[in-house]
Design a protein around this motif. Structure first.
Motif, PDB file in Angstrom:
ATOM      1  N   GLY A  47     -39.290  43.660 -51.571  1.00 29.84           N
ATOM      2  CA  GLY A  47     -38.450  42.572 -52.074  1.00 29.84           C
ATOM      3  C   GLY A  47     -37.706  41.876 -50.955  1.00 29.84           C
ATOM      4  N   GLU A  48     -37.171  42.654 -50.026  1.00 22.61           N
ATOM      5  CA  GLU A  48     -36.465  42.071 -48.879  1.00 22.61           C
ATOM      6  C   GLU A  48     -37.411  41.205 -48.048  1.00 22.61           C
ATOM      7  OE1 GLU A  48     -33.221  42.148 -48.260  1.00 22.61           O
ATOM      8  OE2 GLU A  48     -32.878  43.379 -50.034  1.00 22.61           O
ATOM      9  N   LEU A  49     -38.647  41.675 -47.846  1.00 18.52           N
ATOM     10  CA  LEU A  49     -39.628  40.892 -47.088  1.00 18.52           C
ATOM     11  C   LEU A  49     -40.005  39.610 -47.820  1.00 18.52           C
ATOM     12  CD1 LEU A  49     -41.988  43.654 -45.696  1.00 18.52           C
ATOM     13  CD2 LEU A  49     -40.465  42.171 -44.384  1.00 18.52           C
ATOM     14  N   ALA A  56     -39.468  35.941 -46.339  1.00 19.24           N
ATOM     15  CA  ALA A  56     -40.622  35.055 -46.184  1.00 19.24           C
ATOM     16  C   ALA A  56     -40.414  33.735 -46.918  1.00 19.24           C
ATOM     17  CB  ALA A  56     -41.888  35.747 -46.675  1.00 19.24           C
ATOM     18  N   SER A  57     -39.830  33.795 -48.094  1.00  8.75           N
ATOM     19  CA  SER A  57     -39.622  32.563 -48.861  1.00  8.75           C
ATOM     20  C   SER A  57     -38.554  31.677 -48.237  1.00  8.75           C
ATOM     21  CB  SER A  57     -39.270  32.888 -50.314  1.00  8.75           C
ATOM     22  OG  SER A  57     -38.013  33.525 -50.388  1.00  8.75           O
ATOM     23  N   ALA A  58     -37.644  32.272 -47.477  1.00 14.35           N
ATOM     24  CA  ALA A  58     -36.583  31.501 -46.841  1.00 14.35           C
ATOM     25  C   ALA A  58     -36.956  31.031 -45.431  1.00 14.35           C
ATOM     26  CB  ALA A  58     -35.312  32.337 -46.762  1.00 14.35           C
ATOM     27  N   GLU A  63     -44.718  29.634 -41.073  1.00 18.74           N
ATOM     28  CA  GLU A  63     -45.726  30.043 -42.046  1.00 18.74           C
ATOM     29  C   GLU A  63     -45.741  31.553 -42.239  1.00 18.74           C
ATOM     30  OE1 GLU A  63     -50.546  29.988 -42.396  1.00 18.74           O
ATOM     31  OE2 GLU A  63     -49.564  28.211 -41.572  1.00 18.74           O
ATOM     32  N   ARG A  64     -45.561  32.300 -41.156  1.00 16.64           N
ATOM     33  CA  ARG A  64     -45.567  33.767 -41.212  1.00 16.64           C
ATOM     34  C   ARG A  64     -44.329  34.307 -40.515  1.00 16.64           C
ATOM     35  NH1 ARG A  64     -51.258  36.253 -41.115  1.00 16.64           N
ATOM     36  NH2 ARG A  64     -52.511  34.569 -41.952  1.00 16.64           N
ATOM     37  N   SER A  69     -42.532  36.681 -37.947  1.00 11.54           N
ATOM     38  CA  SER A  69     -42.912  37.357 -36.708  1.00 11.54           C
ATOM     39  C   SER A  69     -42.648  38.853 -36.861  1.00 11.54           C
ATOM     40  CB  SER A  69     -42.105  36.810 -35.540  1.00 11.54           C
ATOM     41  OG  SER A  69     -40.738  37.173 -35.689  1.00 11.54           O
ATOM     42  N   ALA A  70     -43.265  39.637 -35.993  1.00  6.90           N
ATOM     43  CA  ALA A  70     -43.038  41.086 -36.023  1.00  6.90           C
ATOM     44  C   ALA A  70     -41.561  41.395 -35.791  1.00  6.90           C
ATOM     45  CB  ALA A  70     -43.898  41.776 -34.970  1.00  6.90           C
ATOM     46  N   ASP A  71     -40.916  40.638 -34.917  1.00 11.58           N
ATOM     47  CA  ASP A  71     -39.488  40.849 -34.670  1.00 11.58           C
ATOM     48  C   ASP A  71     -38.653  40.554 -35.911  1.00 11.58           C
ATOM     49  OD1 ASP A  71     -39.879  41.654 -32.051  1.00 11.58           O
ATOM     50  OD2 ASP A  71     -39.551  39.641 -31.222  1.00 11.58           O
ATOM     51  N   ARG A  72     -39.008  39.501 -36.636  1.00 14.21           N
ATOM     52  CA  ARG A  72     -38.265  39.147 -37.863  1.00 14.21           C
ATOM     53  C   ARG A  72     -38.482  40.213 -38.943  1.00 14.21           C
ATOM     54  NH1 ARG A  72     -34.180  38.241 -40.586  1.00 14.21           N
ATOM     55  NH2 ARG A  72     -34.346  36.869 -42.380  1.00 14.21           N
ATOM     56  N   ILE A  73     -39.707  40.718 -39.044  1.00 11.30           N
ATOM     57  CA  ILE A  73     -39.986  41.781 -40.011  1.00 11.30           C
ATOM     58  C   ILE A  73     -39.158  43.016 -39.684  1.00 11.30           C
ATOM     59  CG2 ILE A  73     -41.753  43.395 -40.828  1.00 11.30           C
ATOM     60  CD1 ILE A  73     -43.755  41.042 -40.510  1.00 11.30           C
ATOM     61  N   ASP A  74     -39.111  43.386 -38.393  1.00 14.42           N
ATOM     62  CA  ASP A  74     -38.294  44.531 -37.985  1.00 14.42           C
ATOM     63  C   ASP A  74     -36.826  44.305 -38.319  1.00 14.42           C
ATOM     64  OD1 ASP A  74     -40.522  45.835 -37.040  1.00 14.42           O
ATOM     65  OD2 ASP A  74     -40.087  45.480 -34.917  1.00 14.42           O
ATOM     66  N   GLU A  75     -36.372  43.069 -38.117  1.00 17.07           N
ATOM     67  CA  GLU A  75     -34.971  42.735 -38.423  1.00 17.07           C
ATOM     68  C   GLU A  75     -34.696  42.884 -39.916  1.00 17.07           C
ATOM     69  OE1 GLU A  75     -32.199  38.739 -38.397  1.00 17.07           O
ATOM     70  OE2 GLU A  75     -33.806  38.904 -36.917  1.00 17.07           O
ATOM     71  N   VAL A  76     -35.581  42.362 -40.749  1.00 15.50           N
ATOM     72  CA  VAL A  76     -35.416  42.436 -42.206  1.00 15.50           C
ATOM     73  C   VAL A  76     -35.425  43.891 -42.664  1.00 15.50           C
ATOM     74  CG1 VAL A  76     -36.501  41.909 -44.428  1.00 15.50           C
ATOM     75  CG2 VAL A  76     -36.362  40.150 -42.652  1.00 15.50           C
TER      76      VAL A  76
END
Length: 58
Positions: A24-26, A30-32, A36-37, A39-46
């Protein structure tokens, strides 16, 4: 955390609930996002990966 009993037995799966929360957090991130995708750094942050790794080093 307690889940509503199903046919008299309580169903608890903390791992599954945690995974659903992370997904859900991802989805929210992603919607915000402007890109388009994510980044790995943003995913780690989330997912708070860096904070969790730092906690384990202490």
């Amino acid at each position: 955390m307690h889940v509503t009993p199903a046919r008299g037995t309580a169903v608890q799966d903390h791992v599954a609930l945690a995974e659903i929360e992370l997904c859900g957090e991802l989805i929210i991130a992603a919607s915000a996002a402007d890109e388009e995708r994510l980044s790995a750094d943003r995913i780690d942050e989330v997912l708070k990966v860096a904070a969790e790794q730092a906690d384990h080093r202490l």
